[in-house]
Design an enzyme around this catalytic site. Structure first.
Site, PDB file in Angstrom:
ATOM      1  N   LYS A  53       0.785  -1.207   0.000  1.00  0.00           N
ATOM      2  CA  LYS A  53       0.000   0.000   0.000  1.00  0.00           C
ATOM      3  C   LYS A  53       0.828   1.274   0.000  1.00  0.00           C
ATOM      4  CE  LYS A  53      -3.114  -2.361   3.145  1.00  0.00           C
ATOM      5  NZ  LYS A  53      -3.443  -2.418   4.580  1.00  0.00           N
ATOM      6  N   GLU A 109       8.144   2.357  -5.588  1.00  0.00           N
ATOM      7  CA  GLU A 109       8.225   2.032  -4.158  1.00  0.00           C
ATOM      8  C   GLU A 109       8.172   3.324  -3.351  1.00  0.00           C
ATOM      9  OE1 GLU A 109       8.189   0.197  -1.722  1.00  0.00           O
ATOM     10  OE2 GLU A 109       9.635  -1.421  -1.687  1.00  0.00           O
ATOM     11  N   ASP A 110       7.575   3.295  -2.181  1.00  0.00           N
ATOM     12  CA  ASP A 110       7.651   4.476  -1.324  1.00  0.00           C
ATOM     13  C   ASP A 110       9.018   4.568  -0.643  1.00  0.00           C
ATOM     14  OD1 ASP A 110       6.980   2.167   0.055  1.00  0.00           O
ATOM     15  OD2 ASP A 110       5.865   3.216   1.617  1.00  0.00           O
ATOM     16  N   ASP A 113      14.231   0.143   2.502  1.00  0.00           N
ATOM     17  CA  ASP A 113      14.821   0.081   3.838  1.00  0.00           C
ATOM     18  C   ASP A 113      15.810  -1.086   3.842  1.00  0.00           C
ATOM     19  OD1 ASP A 113      15.313  -0.177   6.597  1.00  0.00           O
ATOM     20  OD2 ASP A 113      13.340   0.574   7.127  1.00  0.00           O
ATOM     21  N   ASP A 169       3.209   4.054   6.669  1.00  0.00           N
ATOM     22  CA  ASP A 169       2.410   3.844   7.878  1.00  0.00           C
ATOM     23  C   ASP A 169       3.233   3.309   9.048  1.00  0.00           C
ATOM     24  OD1 ASP A 169       2.829   1.159   6.798  1.00  0.00           O
ATOM     25  OD2 ASP A 169       1.329   0.514   8.256  1.00  0.00           O
ATOM     26  N   ARG A 175      -0.884   7.147   7.195  1.00  0.00           N
ATOM     27  CA  ARG A 175      -0.661   7.157   5.741  1.00  0.00           C
ATOM     28  C   ARG A 175      -1.170   8.449   5.097  1.00  0.00           C
ATOM     29  NH1 ARG A 175       0.923   1.963   3.976  1.00  0.00           N
ATOM     30  NH2 ARG A 175      -0.059   0.211   5.028  1.00  0.00           N
TER      31      ARG A 175
END
Ligand code: PRP
Length: 185
Positions: A53, A109-110, A113, A169, A175
């Protein structure tokens, strides 16, 4: 008789340490990324694959700033659950309907990591014979623990804090924030 709903603060009373990227800075960089992507893909069928998401807000802003025709589809994957650390197990919940063969696929992609999500999904997408496969990540923490290629497009290098907002989130909260902030430890 209607009772007035209680007005919550944008963060619902949760603690945010500070704003790391404000709305204006994000919007300016996303507009630039759109132009960079338009310059890079001069021909062929371009498909943006938004990884949900987390990328839903970034993707919706990005597609509107790419000045060339392209299509959009989605993948849904998750590994964090309600924790602040990756479970290490990337679960794929939805696979794109679009046939990827011969298309220039840009996975959106947000945040990168640990890199585990990209590692798993890139291996899967490579088997579908796209003409090319690249990544556009809004944020990159530069702490990957697995072998993943450098994304072709990166919005910002990000600090090591746990970041929320603009799609990101913590346990499904935050979000909707229009900025990106560090969560209080
Ligand atoms: C987050 C984020 C990235 C991924 C990055 O997804 O949206 O997709 O983790 O972390 P990694 O590089 O350590 O793999 P999450 O599992 O929280 O699901 P979500 O997108 O539904 O928030």
């Amino acid at each position: 008789m209607h009772t007035q709903p209680k007005v919550l603060s944008p963060t619902g009373g949760h603690e945010i340490e500070d704003i790391v990227f404000d709305q204006e800075t994000i919007q300016a960089r996303v507009a630039e990324l759109g132009r960079e992507i338009g310059d890079y893909y001069r021909s062929g069928d371009l498909l943006l694959l938004g990884l949900l998401k987390g990328s839903f807000i970034f993707l919706s802003d990005l597609v509107r700033s790419i000045p060339r025709p392209h299509r959009v589809d989605f993948m849904v994957a998750a590994s964090y659950g309600t924790g602040k650390k990756s479970s290490g197990h990337v679960r794929l919940h939805y696979d794109p309907e679009t046939n990827l063969e011969g298309k220039h696929v840009l996975l959106v992609e947000d945040i990168v990591d640990s890199g585990r999500t990209l590692h798993r999904l890139l291996r899967l997408l490579e088997t579908r014979d796209p003409a090319s496969l690249e990544v556009c990540a809004l944020l990159h923490k530069r702490v990957v623990s697995v072998d993943v290629p450098e994304p072709r497009f990166v919005g910002f290098d990000a600090p090591p804090a746990f970041l929320v907002g603009y799609g990101l989130d913590y346990a499904e909260e935050f979000r909707h924030l229009p900025f990106i902030a560090a969560l209080k430890e």
